[in-house]
Enzyme design. Structure first.
Site, mmCIF file in Angstrom:
data_model
loop_
_atom_site.group_PDB
_atom_site.id
_atom_site.type_symbol
_atom_site.label_atom_id
_atom_site.label_comp_id
_atom_site.label_asym_id
_atom_site.label_seq_id
_atom_site.Cartn_x
_atom_site.Cartn_y
_atom_site.Cartn_z
ATOM 1 N N SER A 168 24.873 -8.753 -4.518
ATOM 2 C CA SER A 168 23.497 -8.275 -4.663
ATOM 3 C C SER A 168 23.135 -7.429 -3.451
ATOM 4 O O SER A 168 23.994 -7.147 -2.617
ATOM 5 C CB SER A 168 22.543 -9.463 -4.788
ATOM 6 O OG SER A 168 22.740 -10.048 -6.048
ATOM 7 N N ALA A 169 21.836 -7.082 -3.337
ATOM 8 C CA ALA A 169 21.420 -6.128 -2.302
ATOM 9 C C ALA A 169 21.945 -6.495 -0.911
ATOM 10 O O ALA A 169 22.570 -5.667 -0.236
ATOM 11 C CB ALA A 169 19.899 -6.028 -2.292
ATOM 12 N N VAL A 170 21.702 -7.742 -0.484
ATOM 13 C CA VAL A 170 22.069 -8.122 0.886
ATOM 14 C C VAL A 170 23.578 -8.010 1.093
ATOM 15 O O VAL A 170 24.054 -7.381 2.055
ATOM 16 C CB VAL A 170 21.550 -9.544 1.206
ATOM 17 C CG1 VAL A 170 22.154 -10.071 2.496
ATOM 18 C CG2 VAL A 170 20.023 -9.549 1.289
ATOM 19 N N ALA B 77 9.792 -7.503 1.016
ATOM 20 C CA ALA B 77 8.763 -7.449 2.054
ATOM 21 C C ALA B 77 7.452 -6.860 1.528
ATOM 22 O O ALA B 77 6.370 -7.374 1.822
ATOM 23 C CB ALA B 77 9.266 -6.619 3.228
ATOM 24 N N GLY C 236 8.208 -17.907 3.991
ATOM 25 C CA GLY C 236 9.386 -17.115 3.680
ATOM 26 C C GLY C 236 10.536 -17.893 3.071
ATOM 27 O O GLY C 236 10.359 -18.913 2.392
ATOM 28 N N SER C 237 11.743 -17.392 3.348
ATOM 29 C CA SER C 237 12.939 -17.990 2.751
ATOM 30 C C SER C 237 14.075 -17.979 3.766
ATOM 31 O O SER C 237 14.008 -17.296 4.784
ATOM 32 C CB SER C 237 13.352 -17.200 1.505
ATOM 33 O OG SER C 237 13.729 -15.885 1.884
ATOM 34 N N HIS D 265 10.684 22.968 -5.278
ATOM 35 C CA HIS D 265 12.107 23.303 -5.409
ATOM 36 C C HIS D 265 12.591 23.936 -4.101
ATOM 37 O O HIS D 265 11.859 24.731 -3.508
ATOM 38 C CB HIS D 265 12.299 24.283 -6.560
ATOM 39 C CG HIS D 265 13.726 24.735 -6.711
ATOM 40 N ND1 HIS D 265 14.684 23.924 -7.281
ATOM 41 C CD2 HIS D 265 14.341 25.887 -6.326
ATOM 42 C CE1 HIS D 265 15.841 24.577 -7.267
ATOM 43 N NE2 HIS D 265 15.663 25.764 -6.694
HETATM 44 C C1 LIG Z 1 19.516 -9.032 5.342
HETATM 45 C C2 LIG Z 1 18.198 -8.820 4.637
HETATM 46 C C3 LIG Z 1 17.774 -7.534 4.340
HETATM 47 C C4 LIG Z 1 16.565 -7.330 3.695
HETATM 48 N N1 LIG Z 1 16.182 -6.046 3.406
HETATM 49 C C5 LIG Z 1 15.015 -5.832 2.755
HETATM 50 C C6 LIG Z 1 14.582 -4.520 2.460
HETATM 51 O O1 LIG Z 1 15.266 -3.532 2.777
HETATM 52 N N2 LIG Z 1 13.401 -4.356 1.813
HETATM 53 C C7 LIG Z 1 12.619 -5.421 1.438
HETATM 54 O O2 LIG Z 1 11.563 -5.228 0.850
HETATM 55 N N3 LIG Z 1 13.011 -6.680 1.706
HETATM 56 C C8 LIG Z 1 14.182 -6.918 2.358
HETATM 57 N N4 LIG Z 1 14.559 -8.200 2.649
HETATM 58 C C9 LIG Z 1 13.667 -9.298 2.230
HETATM 59 C C10 LIG Z 1 12.486 -9.451 3.205
HETATM 60 O O3 LIG Z 1 12.978 -9.650 4.505
HETATM 61 C C11 LIG Z 1 11.618 -10.627 2.775
HETATM 62 O O4 LIG Z 1 11.237 -10.444 1.424
HETATM 63 C C12 LIG Z 1 10.373 -10.727 3.627
HETATM 64 O O5 LIG Z 1 10.692 -10.896 4.990
HETATM 65 C C13 LIG Z 1 9.515 -11.910 3.161
HETATM 66 O O6 LIG Z 1 8.360 -11.964 3.929
HETATM 67 P P1 LIG Z 1 7.561 -13.353 4.109
HETATM 68 O O7 LIG Z 1 6.367 -13.007 4.913
HETATM 69 O O8 LIG Z 1 7.397 -13.995 2.802
HETATM 70 O O9 LIG Z 1 8.523 -14.306 4.918
HETATM 71 P P2 LIG Z 1 9.419 -14.137 6.223
HETATM 72 O O10 LIG Z 1 9.622 -12.737 6.583
HETATM 73 O O11 LIG Z 1 10.598 -14.997 5.964
HETATM 74 O O12 LIG Z 1 8.532 -14.778 7.361
HETATM 75 C C14 LIG Z 1 8.240 -16.134 7.375
HETATM 76 C C15 LIG Z 1 7.899 -16.518 8.786
HETATM 77 O O13 LIG Z 1 7.415 -17.854 8.775
HETATM 78 C C16 LIG Z 1 7.896 -18.547 9.908
HETATM 79 N N5 LIG Z 1 7.860 -19.970 9.580
HETATM 80 C C17 LIG Z 1 8.545 -20.605 8.601
HETATM 81 N N6 LIG Z 1 8.204 -21.910 8.556
HETATM 82 C C18 LIG Z 1 7.280 -22.095 9.519
HETATM 83 C C19 LIG Z 1 6.534 -23.228 9.950
HETATM 84 N N7 LIG Z 1 6.655 -24.414 9.347
HETATM 85 N N8 LIG Z 1 5.693 -23.082 10.999
HETATM 86 C C20 LIG Z 1 5.540 -21.867 11.609
HETATM 87 N N9 LIG Z 1 6.213 -20.756 11.223
HETATM 88 C C21 LIG Z 1 7.049 -20.878 10.185
HETATM 89 C C22 LIG Z 1 9.308 -17.986 10.071
HETATM 90 O O14 LIG Z 1 9.767 -18.168 11.399
HETATM 91 C C23 LIG Z 1 9.104 -16.522 9.715
HETATM 92 O O15 LIG Z 1 8.828 -15.737 10.851
HETATM 93 C C24 LIG Z 1 15.757 -8.438 3.324
HETATM 94 C C25 LIG Z 1 16.172 -9.729 3.611
HETATM 95 C C26 LIG Z 1 17.377 -9.927 4.271
HETATM 96 C C27 LIG Z 1 17.798 -11.332 4.581
#
Ligand SMILES: Cc1cc2nc3c(=O)[nH]c(=O)nc-3n(C[C@H](O)[C@H](O)[C@H](O)COP(=O)(O)OP(=O)(O)OC[C@H]3O[C@@H](n4cnc5c(N)ncnc54)[C@H](O)[C@@H]3O)c2cc1C
Length: 484
Positions: free
Chosen positions: A198-200, A334, A160-161, A458
């Site tokens: 932006s969105a957030v 997501a 993730g990020s 409708h």
């Molecule tokens: C405030 C906010 C609102 C958002 N709203 C939306 C929305 O409405 N719709 C949408 O589509 N997207 C939304 N997003 C974006 C969305 O949350 C992300 O795009 C999505 O969570 C990315 O999924 P991911 O699986 O790539 O990573 P993540 O969800 O970031 O998950 C990564 C996981 O990896 C774990 N991890 C990281 N490094 C390690 C490691 N070395 N060892 C073990 N575990 C590790 C972390 O703890 C985490 O649980 C939002 C984001 C934010 C911040």
């Protein structure tokens, strides 16, 4: 002999979905997670923000109930209860994810993973969570647990990020928070400055403004939600301004200072000014979560910003290592992470799969809501398309009138010659649900004629796509023709 067929690092919407699909394909799968199941999306992203935004929406609707002939006296909110409701929804959904992993026979390993080789990781106790202060983190290894090494035939990086930092003096002052920190805000601040529109940033700005904060949004670009079509960004700016949110576009924050109990935010734009705030929320983007992952030991290359390079089959530069989700920097959403997860799991299981990013819907849950898919008008023109555009206002839809929610419009960008749909951009009620038709239209290469010929129920908000298509064909029914 490797311990697992597939090891996935990270249990967010990318990782947990990949794990379930891979297990369904018959692979022996493990997920390593250092925080809690569900990742950013379920814990401190999509779901908790939408839960709190719903509370704000209910408060706003009840406050204006008299327009519906309904009288709700003394409408008030309890921010602690708003947060408790959000916590309950998050707990239910993260528990659901843990249950699904278990039901699919996926092994969950708690802890932080780092590469020691391309398909070997070391898992260790990461110590106190930087994110959760309300109890033990899901991924904390038992006290005193020793480091463990895990091997797998294939590995998916799904880490993730994390919020990008603001490189200005004062960005580390108490009271300057990111979207993660916003979940720790226990009272609505009297004065909030949101850096980044932006969105957030826009969602948090709208939420706190509805609950009565005096909100200013500072955005570097010339409009809010700058990734959206320019007409959408302009419309959101007008709407925010009407709702009393100060919108400063084309402005950058150059520094933040503590002045007594308040924070002074220095803003540079056409004129230089300072704004007093109690809380400053920084929403200036995201960076890849690759800290302490030791990508170099696996031979995984990144781009200049640190996002992991992948091909259309989600393969990294290291053999048997894949990456999905935000850490690939493709589209930080997501549903994109989940779709990449399904694709990577299928590829690993030997199926012919690949990912196409042409029709990715995106939504911003402000009021009015925003959603889009495909090309903006500017991007289509810049890409060499000759385009026509078609717009239809919600104010001309019977259903929107009945709902008392008529702000906004749908804009379709289509090819001038064949009238194929290239982009759909909606600002208005239920935009995030309505965009599904646009995504389908683009993935099926539908034309304006086909959208217009599809019978829509409708009175529904869904009629907006059909009505916009009719307008684009020069055959509008419910708006006056341009000129006669
Ligand atoms: C405030 C906010 C609102 C958002 N709203 C939306 C929305 O409405 N719709 C949408 O589509 N997207 C939304 N997003 C974006 C969305 O949350 C992300 O795009 C999505 O969570 C990315 O999924 P991911 O699986 O790539 O990573 P993540 O969800 O970031 O998950 C990564 C996981 O990896 C774990 N991890 C990281 N490094 C390690 C490691 N070395 N060892 C073990 N575990 C590790 C972390 O703890 C985490 O649980 C939002 C984001 C934010 C911040």
């Amino acid at each position: 002999m490797p311990e697992f067929d597939l090891l996935i690092i990270g249990g967010g919407p990318g990782g947990y979905v990949a794990a379930i699909r891979a297990a369904q394909r018959g692979l022996h799968v493990a997920v390593v997670e250092k925080e809690r199941p569900g990742g950013v999306c379920l814990n401190w992203g999509c779901i908790p923000t939408k839960a709190m935004l719903r509370s704000a929406e209910v408060f706003e609707t009840l406050s204006a109930a008299s327009q519906f002939g309904v009288y709700a006296d003394n409408v008030r909110f309890d921010f602690a209860a708003v947060r408790r409701r959000k916590d309950g929804i998050v707990a239910e959904l993260t528990g659901g994810v843990a249950g699904l992993l278990k039901a699919n026979g996926v092994t969950v390993i708690e802890g932080h993973a780092r590469f020691t080789g391309p398909t070997t990781v070391e898992i260790f106790d990461p110590g106190p969570s930087p994110v959760f202060t309300d109890g033990p983190r899901y991924g904390a290894a038992p006290a005193g647990a020793s480091t463990r090494t895990v091997t797998a035939t294939d590995v998916i990086v799904a880490t993730g990020s994390v919020p990008a930092l603001l490189p200005v003096p004062g960005a580390d002052l108490p009271g300057v928070i990111t979207s993660d920190g916003a979940f720790g805000v226990t009272e609505v601040p009297a004065r909030l400055v949101v850096i980044g529109g932006s969105a957030v940033g826009a969602e948090w700005a709208g939420l706190f403004a509805t609950f009565g904060a005096d909100v200013t949004v500072v955005e570097m670009q010339d409009r809010l939600v700058p990734l959206e079509d320019k007409e959408i960004g302009a419309a959101l700016g007008r709407s925010f301004t009407q709702r009393g949110i100060s919108v400063l576009t084309g402005c950058t924050v150059t520094g933040i200072e503590q002045s007594g109990d308040a924070l002074t935010v220095e803003v540079d734009g056409a004129t230089t000014r300072t704004i007093q705030a109690d809380v400053v929320l920084v929403g200036v983007g995201r960076r890849p979560n690759t800290a302490d992952l030791d990508l170099k030991y696996a031979g995984i290359d990144t781009d200049a910003r640190g996002f992991i390079l992948v091909d259309e089959r989600l393969r990294t530069t290291a053999e048997h290592v894949y990456a999905i989700g935000d850490v690939t920097g493709k589209a930080l959403l997501a549903h994109v992470a989940s779709h990449q997860g399904i694709t990577a799991a299928d590829v690993i299981a030997g199926h012919d799969a690949g990912i196409d990013y042409t029709a990715i819907p995106a939504a911003t849950f402000t009021h009015p809501e925003i959603a889009s898919v495909g090309l903006t008008e500017d991007a289509a023109r810049a890409g060499g398309h000759e385009v026509i555009t078609a717009k239809f206002p919600f104010a001309a839809l019977g259903r929107a009138k009945a709902l008392g929610d008529t702000e906004g419009f749908c804009k379709i960008v289509a090819g001038a010659r064949h009238r194929e749909v290239l982009g759909v951009h909606i600002i208005g009620p239920s935009a995030s649900d309505l965009i599904a038709e646009g995504a389908l239209a683009i993935s099926l290469e539908a034309t304006l004629d086909e959208l217009a010929d599809t019978i829509h129920a409708h009175p529904t908000l869904g009629e907006i796509g059909m009505e916009a298509a009719l307008t684009g064909l020069g055959l509008p029914i419910h708006t006056a023709p341009r000129s006669r």
